[in-house]
Design a protein around this motif. Structure first.
Motif, PDB file in Angstrom:
ATOM      1  N   LEU A  54      -6.925   7.095  35.000  1.00  0.00           N
ATOM      2  CA  LEU A  54      -6.383   8.007  33.988  1.00  0.00           C
ATOM      3  C   LEU A  54      -4.919   7.685  33.686  1.00  0.00           C
ATOM      4  CD1 LEU A  54      -6.839  10.454  32.180  1.00  0.00           C
ATOM      5  CD2 LEU A  54      -6.202  11.912  34.120  1.00  0.00           C
ATOM      6  N   ARG A  55      -4.138   7.416  34.752  1.00  0.00           N
ATOM      7  CA  ARG A  55      -2.722   7.053  34.539  1.00  0.00           C
ATOM      8  C   ARG A  55      -2.611   5.736  33.763  1.00  0.00           C
ATOM      9  NH1 ARG A  55      -2.342   8.902  39.940  1.00  0.00           N
ATOM     10  NH2 ARG A  55      -2.408   6.732  40.686  1.00  0.00           N
ATOM     11  N   ALA A  56      -3.497   4.757  34.075  1.00  0.00           N
ATOM     12  CA  ALA A  56      -3.456   3.468  33.376  1.00  0.00           C
ATOM     13  C   ALA A  56      -3.780   3.644  31.891  1.00  0.00           C
ATOM     14  CB  ALA A  56      -4.429   2.489  34.028  1.00  0.00           C
ATOM     15  N   ARG A  57      -4.797   4.446  31.579  1.00  0.00           N
ATOM     16  CA  ARG A  57      -5.134   4.690  30.171  1.00  0.00           C
ATOM     17  C   ARG A  57      -4.001   5.391  29.443  1.00  0.00           C
ATOM     18  NH1 ARG A  57     -10.332   5.905  32.326  1.00  0.00           N
ATOM     19  NH2 ARG A  57      -9.867   8.154  32.271  1.00  0.00           N
ATOM     20  N   ASP A  58      -3.371   6.359  30.130  1.00  0.00           N
ATOM     21  CA  ASP A  58      -2.247   7.046  29.501  1.00  0.00           C
ATOM     22  C   ASP A  58      -1.099   6.085  29.237  1.00  0.00           C
ATOM     23  OD1 ASP A  58      -3.664   9.368  29.549  1.00  0.00           O
ATOM     24  OD2 ASP A  58      -2.715  10.158  31.370  1.00  0.00           O
ATOM     25  N   ALA A  59      -0.837   5.193  30.197  1.00  0.00           N
ATOM     26  CA  ALA A  59       0.248   4.216  30.028  1.00  0.00           C
ATOM     27  C   ALA A  59      -0.061   3.256  28.886  1.00  0.00           C
ATOM     28  CB  ALA A  59       0.478   3.454  31.331  1.00  0.00           C
ATOM     29  N   HIS A  60      -1.338   2.787  28.788  1.00  0.00           N
ATOM     30  CA  HIS A  60      -1.729   1.859  27.721  1.00  0.00           C
ATOM     31  C   HIS A  60      -1.611   2.534  26.356  1.00  0.00           C
ATOM     32  CE1 HIS A  60      -4.515  -0.520  25.211  1.00  0.00           C
ATOM     33  NE2 HIS A  60      -4.086  -1.544  25.955  1.00  0.00           N
ATOM     34  N   ARG A  61      -2.052   3.784  26.300  1.00  0.00           N
ATOM     35  CA  ARG A  61      -1.955   4.517  25.046  1.00  0.00           C
ATOM     36  C   ARG A  61      -0.503   4.731  24.640  1.00  0.00           C
ATOM     37  NH1 ARG A  61      -3.906   5.140  20.255  1.00  0.00           N
ATOM     38  NH2 ARG A  61      -3.635   7.243  19.394  1.00  0.00           N
ATOM     39  N   LEU A  65       1.333   3.344  21.214  1.00  0.00           N
ATOM     40  CA  LEU A  65       2.082   4.207  20.306  1.00  0.00           C
ATOM     41  C   LEU A  65       3.528   3.739  20.148  1.00  0.00           C
ATOM     42  CD1 LEU A  65       0.781   7.717  21.448  1.00  0.00           C
ATOM     43  CD2 LEU A  65       0.175   6.476  19.364  1.00  0.00           C
ATOM     44  N   ALA A  66       4.075   3.128  21.202  1.00  0.00           N
ATOM     45  CA  ALA A  66       5.473   2.709  21.172  1.00  0.00           C
ATOM     46  C   ALA A  66       5.677   1.433  20.365  1.00  0.00           C
ATOM     47  CB  ALA A  66       5.988   2.523  22.600  1.00  0.00           C
ATOM     48  N   VAL A  67       4.763   0.435  20.517  1.00  0.00           N
ATOM     49  CA  VAL A  67       4.986  -0.876  19.895  1.00  0.00           C
ATOM     50  C   VAL A  67       4.142  -1.086  18.647  1.00  0.00           C
ATOM     51  CG1 VAL A  67       5.560  -1.868  22.130  1.00  0.00           C
ATOM     52  CG2 VAL A  67       3.217  -2.038  21.290  1.00  0.00           C
ATOM     53  N   GLY A  68       3.176  -0.233  18.382  1.00  0.00           N
ATOM     54  CA  GLY A  68       2.340  -0.410  17.207  1.00  0.00           C
ATOM     55  C   GLY A  68       1.172  -1.343  17.497  1.00  0.00           C
ATOM     56  N   PRO A  69       0.493  -1.817  16.411  1.00  0.00           N
ATOM     57  CA  PRO A  69      -0.691  -2.678  16.595  1.00  0.00           C
ATOM     58  C   PRO A  69      -0.333  -3.960  17.344  1.00  0.00           C
ATOM     59  CG  PRO A  69      -0.516  -1.918  14.328  1.00  0.00           C
ATOM     60  CD  PRO A  69       0.765  -1.544  15.006  1.00  0.00           C
ATOM     61  N   VAL A  70      -1.210  -4.403  18.193  1.00  0.00           N
ATOM     62  CA  VAL A  70      -1.017  -5.630  18.954  1.00  0.00           C
ATOM     63  C   VAL A  70      -2.222  -6.529  18.753  1.00  0.00           C
ATOM     64  CG1 VAL A  70       0.434  -4.548  20.705  1.00  0.00           C
ATOM     65  CG2 VAL A  70      -2.030  -4.601  21.029  1.00  0.00           C
ATOM     66  N   HIS A  71      -2.017  -7.839  18.963  1.00  0.00           N
ATOM     67  CA  HIS A  71      -3.085  -8.827  18.835  1.00  0.00           C
ATOM     68  C   HIS A  71      -3.176  -9.616  20.127  1.00  0.00           C
ATOM     69  CE1 HIS A  71      -3.344  -8.025  14.526  1.00  0.00           C
ATOM     70  NE2 HIS A  71      -2.019  -8.057  14.513  1.00  0.00           N
ATOM     71  N   ARG A  72      -4.401  -9.941  20.462  1.00  0.00           N
ATOM     72  CA  ARG A  72      -4.613 -10.718  21.670  1.00  0.00           C
ATOM     73  C   ARG A  72      -4.057 -12.132  21.490  1.00  0.00           C
ATOM     74  NH1 ARG A  72      -7.967 -10.038  25.899  1.00  0.00           N
ATOM     75  NH2 ARG A  72      -8.967  -8.292  24.825  1.00  0.00           N
ATOM     76  N   MET A  73      -3.323 -12.610  22.478  1.00  0.00           N
ATOM     77  CA  MET A  73      -2.749 -13.952  22.420  1.00  0.00           C
ATOM     78  C   MET A  73      -3.787 -14.985  22.829  1.00  0.00           C
ATOM     79  SD  MET A  73       1.037 -13.297  24.045  1.00  0.00           S
ATOM     80  CE  MET A  73       1.493 -15.005  23.762  1.00  0.00           C
TER      81      MET A  73
END
Length: 238
Positions: A54-61, A65-73
Motif C-alpha cells: 500500500l505504501r509503495a502504491r501511494d509513493a508511485h501515485r 502526480l508530481a512529475v506527470g506522464p512518464v514513458h518506459r525507457m
C-alpha cells in the motif's frame, strides 16, 4: 503355569503409564502453542506485506502526480531503427507521361490549312507575328540543337521528334533544327517524312513557328523550329 505378577509390579506399571500420558499431553499442548505462534507470525508477515504494498502504491501515485506522464525507457544495449520510408512516388515521371498522352501527335492530322502558302510552307501559331518567320528565315536565332531523322521509320521518327522537343525545351533551348530529308531515297522519291514532320510539329504545344531551312542549313530537307519558353509553358499549364 507361568507365575502371576506381583502387586508391586502392577503398581509400577500403572505409574509408568500415567507418567507417559502426562508427558504426551504436555507435548500436545506444546505443539498447539507452537502452531498458534506460527499462525500469528504468518498473519503479522502478511499484514506487514500488505502495508508495504500500500505504501509503495501511494509513493508511485504521488510520483506520477508530481512529475506527470512518464514513458518506459529502452533497455540498455538496444537500438530502435527508424521505420522504412515508403518508396518515393515518381510524380514528375507520371506528369511527363500524362503530358505525352495529352500531346500525342497523329499521322492523320491535316496541316495544309495551317501552313502559310509560300514557297517554304512555313507555320506560325495564332498570335505570333509574321516578323517571327521572317527572322527565322534570316537566321537571327542561333541554332542550339539538331535532330536528324534520316533512316528512321515513321513510328521511330514520330517518337524521336516528340522526345527531342521535350528535352530541348527542358534545357531552355529556343531554336532547333529538324532534318527530315528530301525523300530522294524513298520509293517513288516522294518526301513522305517531310509532310509527316510538318503535321507533327503543328500538333506540338512546344512549337511556336517553323520555316524551311536556308540552303546552307539543309534547304528543303530541314526545318528551323522556334520553341516556346519553358517558363511560359509552366504558367499556362492547367
Amino acid at each position: 503355569m507361568s507365575p502371576r505378577p506381583s502387586r508391586s509390579s502392577i503398581a509400577d506399571t500403572s505409574v509408568t503409564n500415567a507418567a507417559n500420558v502426562i508427558h504426551s499431553l504436555q507435548d500436545l499442548k506444546q505443539i498447539r502453542k507452537q502452531l498458534e505462534q506460527d499462525r500469528a507470525e504468518a498473519a503479522a508477515h502478511e499484514k506487514a506485506r500488505q502495508e508495504a504494498d500500500l505504501r509503495a502504491r501511494d509513493a508511485h501515485r504521488f510520483f506520477e502526480l508530481a512529475v506527470g506522464p512518464v514513458h518506459r525507457m529502452r533497455p540498455p544495449g538496444t537500438v530502435e531503427h527508424e521505420p522504412k520510408l515508403p518508396p518515393p512516388i515518381p510524380v514528375q515521371h507520371q506528369l511527363d507521361e500524362q503530358r505525352v498522352l495529352l500531346e500525342s501527335i497523329s499521322d492523320d492530322f491535316d496541316v495544309s490549312s495551317l501552313l502559310e502558302t509560300d514557297e517554304a510552307l512555313s507555320f506560325r501559331r495564332p498570335g505570333v507575328g509574321p516578323d517571327i518567320t521572317r527572322r527565322l528565315r534570316k537566321g537571327e536565332w542561333t541554332l542550339q540543337a539538331q535532330l536528324d531523322l534520316h533512316g528512321l521509320r515513321t513510328d521511330e521518327a514520330r517518337e524521336a521528334l516528340g522526345q527531342f522537343l521535350r528535352d530541348a525545351q527542358k534545357q531552355g533551348k529556343r531554336c532547333v533544327r529538324v532534318v527530315h530529308g528530301k525523300g530522294l531515297g524513298s520509293p517513288g522519291k516522294s518526301p513522305v517524312l517531310k509532310g509527316r514532320v510538318h503535321s507533327w510539329l503543328v500538333q506540338k504545344n512546344e512549337v511556336l513557328a517553323f520555316v524551311q531551312a536556308r540552303g546552307d542549313e539543309g534547304g528543303a530537307g530541314a526545318l528551323v523550329v522556334l520553341l516556346r519558353s519553358a517558363r511560359k509553358m509552366l504558367r499556362n499549364r492547367p
